[in-house]
Structure formats: structure tokens, C-alpha cells
Design an enzyme around this catalytic site. Structure first.
Site, short mmCIF file in Angstrom:
data_model
loop_
_atom_site.label_atom_id
_atom_site.label_comp_id
_atom_site.label_asym_id
_atom_site.label_seq_id
_atom_site.Cartn_x
_atom_site.Cartn_y
_atom_site.Cartn_z
CG HIS A 90 -1.90 1.11 1.24
ND1 HIS A 90 -1.56 2.38 1.63
CD2 HIS A 90 -3.19 1.15 0.85
CE1 HIS A 90 -2.62 3.17 1.48
NE2 HIS A 90 -3.62 2.45 1.01
CD GLU A 162 -5.52 2.10 -2.84
OE1 GLU A 162 -6.69 2.20 -2.46
OE2 GLU A 162 -4.56 2.03 -2.05
P1 PGA Z 1 -9.13 6.69 0.81
O1 PGA Z 1 -8.03 5.55 1.00
O2 PGA Z 1 -10.36 6.03 0.25
O3 PGA Z 1 -9.33 7.24 2.19
O4 PGA Z 1 -8.56 7.68 -0.15
C1 PGA Z 1 -7.90 4.49 0.07
C2 PGA Z 1 -6.71 3.63 0.40
O5 PGA Z 1 -5.69 4.19 0.87
O6 PGA Z 1 -6.75 2.41 0.24
#
Ligand code: PGA
Length: 248
Positions: A90, A162
């Protein structure tokens, strides 16, 4: 089936985690999507004891099988605690724990070995995007991992696109941007592992998703689901996203 995943990060006590699950498990839509929850490690066993009906995952995993690795938890230990999934690399792990693509490959291999499904997180940051290097960074994140794994897809792999600039910003990428990235990731996988590997892949978008933006992403043919951070903490908003998803 679409995938909806809740990444709680470093939020919730054990009691709060149990209350969330109780609320979410009242939904009539649970069996219409693959619903996953990634609580803090402290809540894993309690959720399993409570009779969790969602897929359970950890937010990180150690790459080694066992040994003198203070602070690490192995894939087999996660399985023992009831996990079937784990997040890998992540962007907050990349940033705060210096994780890189090669370490991600070792973690993915460890998870496959223990029979768990990795959720490998990729995405460019704002400076890479602004310099027009976003696509190159994504390709590197996918190619390095698949190269280390020698192109062998030994299990199912969920990839979460992401973009770092979208996470926690309140401004998600557009569905078209997410779809373009998903297309590129699929191309790299086909090039690295052969087109047959695509059958073992699911692609999520994550970064400031909400009930309001969920439908747009789910309308994109290359997006199989969402990895949700802050909007997953409140069961009502998470369930609103689930409802959008099952009607998409
Ligand atoms: P967020 O986080 O939806 O708060 O932007 C997503 C993630 O970091 O997986």
C-alpha cells in the site's frame, strides 16, 4: 462478482470493529459481491470469533516464512487468524516503511505459498503524474513484481490502482483515468505472463472513493471493484457503496 474492500488503516478498537461488522452483516446484498475487510491486526481474531461472513484480510504481511523477525507476521500466521487476503505495498507502507516493488514480490510469493490472495497496490504520485511519468511508474511496479515472480501466476492476484495523489485527498481520479490505468496494467500482465494470466487477475480502483463516485467507477468495464479507505469506516457509507455496486 464485483469486489468491495474496506481498508481501515490504523482506525478502530476491537469493539468498534465488531459493531461495524454487525451493522454491515445486516445487509441483504452481501452475497451479491465479494466484500472484504482489512482491519488492524488487533481485531482479526475477534472478528473471526464473532462469525464474520466477509472476506478477512490483513493490511500487510511479512515476506519470511518464520524466524527471528520481530514485528513481522507471516502469511501462515495470518491464515491461522482467519485471513484469506492481505494488502501488499500500500502507498502508506511504501512511504512510511520504505517498501519497494521487489519486497512486494516476495510478499506476494509468501501469500500464494500460504494459500492467501494478495491485493497488490500500485499507483503514481503527484510529481510522477505532473512529469508525465505516471504510465512508466505503473509499468515498472507491475513488471518488477512479475519479473521477480518469473512471470508465474501461482495464485489469484488482485491489483488495486491507487494513485497516491488521490488517496485521502477527497478528489478521486476520474473513472476514465482509472480505466486507462487498468487497461495498461492488464497489457503489462499479458506481456509479462501471457494472456491466460488475465483470468486470475481482478482490478480495483482506490483513492477517495465515496457513495457518490462509486457508480462511475463500476460503469467502467475494466474496473472490477473498489478499495475504500475513509468512506469505509462508517458502515452506512460502506453499505451505500455496496448497494451502488450490486445495482451497477
Ligand atoms: P481513501 O483511501 O479512500 O481514504 O482515499 C484508500 C486507500 O488508501 O486504500
Amino acid at each position: 462478482m464485483a469486489i468491495l474492500a474496506a481498508n481501515w488503516k490504523m482506525y478502530k478498537t476491537i469493539a468498534e470493529a465488531s459493531a461495524w461488522c454487525e451493522a454491515v452483516q445486516r445487509s441483504p446484498w452481501l452475497d451479491r459481491a465479494e466484500v472484504l475487510v482489512f482491519p488492524p491486526l488487533t481485531a482479526l481474531s475477534a472478528l473471526r470469533r464473532d462469525g464474520l461472513r466477509l472476506g478477512l484480510g490483513a493490511q500487510d504481511v511479512g515476506w519470511a516464512e518464520q524466524g527471528a523477525f520481530t514485528g513481522m507476521v507471516s502469511a501462515a500466521q495470518l491464515r491461522d487468524a482467519g485471513c484469506a487476503y492481505a494488502l501488499v505495498a500500500h502507498s502508506e507502507r511504501r512511504r512510511y516503511a520504505c517498501e519497494d516493488d521487489r519486497m512486494a514480490a516476495r510478499k506476494i510469493a509468501a501469500l500464494w505459498q500460504a494459500g492467501l490472495t494478495p491485493v497488490y497496490c500500485v499507483g503514481e504520485d503527484a510529481s510522477e503524474r505532473d512529469a508525465g511519468r505516471g504510465p512508466r511508474r505503473l509499468a515498472q511496479q507491475v513488471d518488477t513484481v512479475l519479473g521477480e515472480l518469473r512471470g508465474e501466476m501461482a495464485g489469484r492476484l488482485i491489483i488495486a490502482y491507487e494513485p497516491v495523489w488521490a488517496i485521502g485527498s477527497g478528489s478521486p481520479a476520474t473513472p476514465a483515468q482509472a480505466c486507462e490505468a487498468a487497461g495498461m496494467i492488464r497489457e503489462r500482465i499479458a506481456a509479462d505472463c501471457g494472456a491466460a494470466a488475465l483470468a486470475r487477475i481482478a482490478l480495483l480502483y482506490g483513492g477517495s472513493t465515496s457513495p457518490a463516485s462509486a457508480a462511475g467507477f463500476m460503469a467502467e468495464p475494466l474496473i472490477d471493484g473498489l478499495l475504500v479507505g475513509s468512506a469505509s469506516l462508517d458502515p452506512a457509507s460502506f453499505l451505500a457503496m455496496l448497494e451502488v455496486m450490486v445495482h451497477a
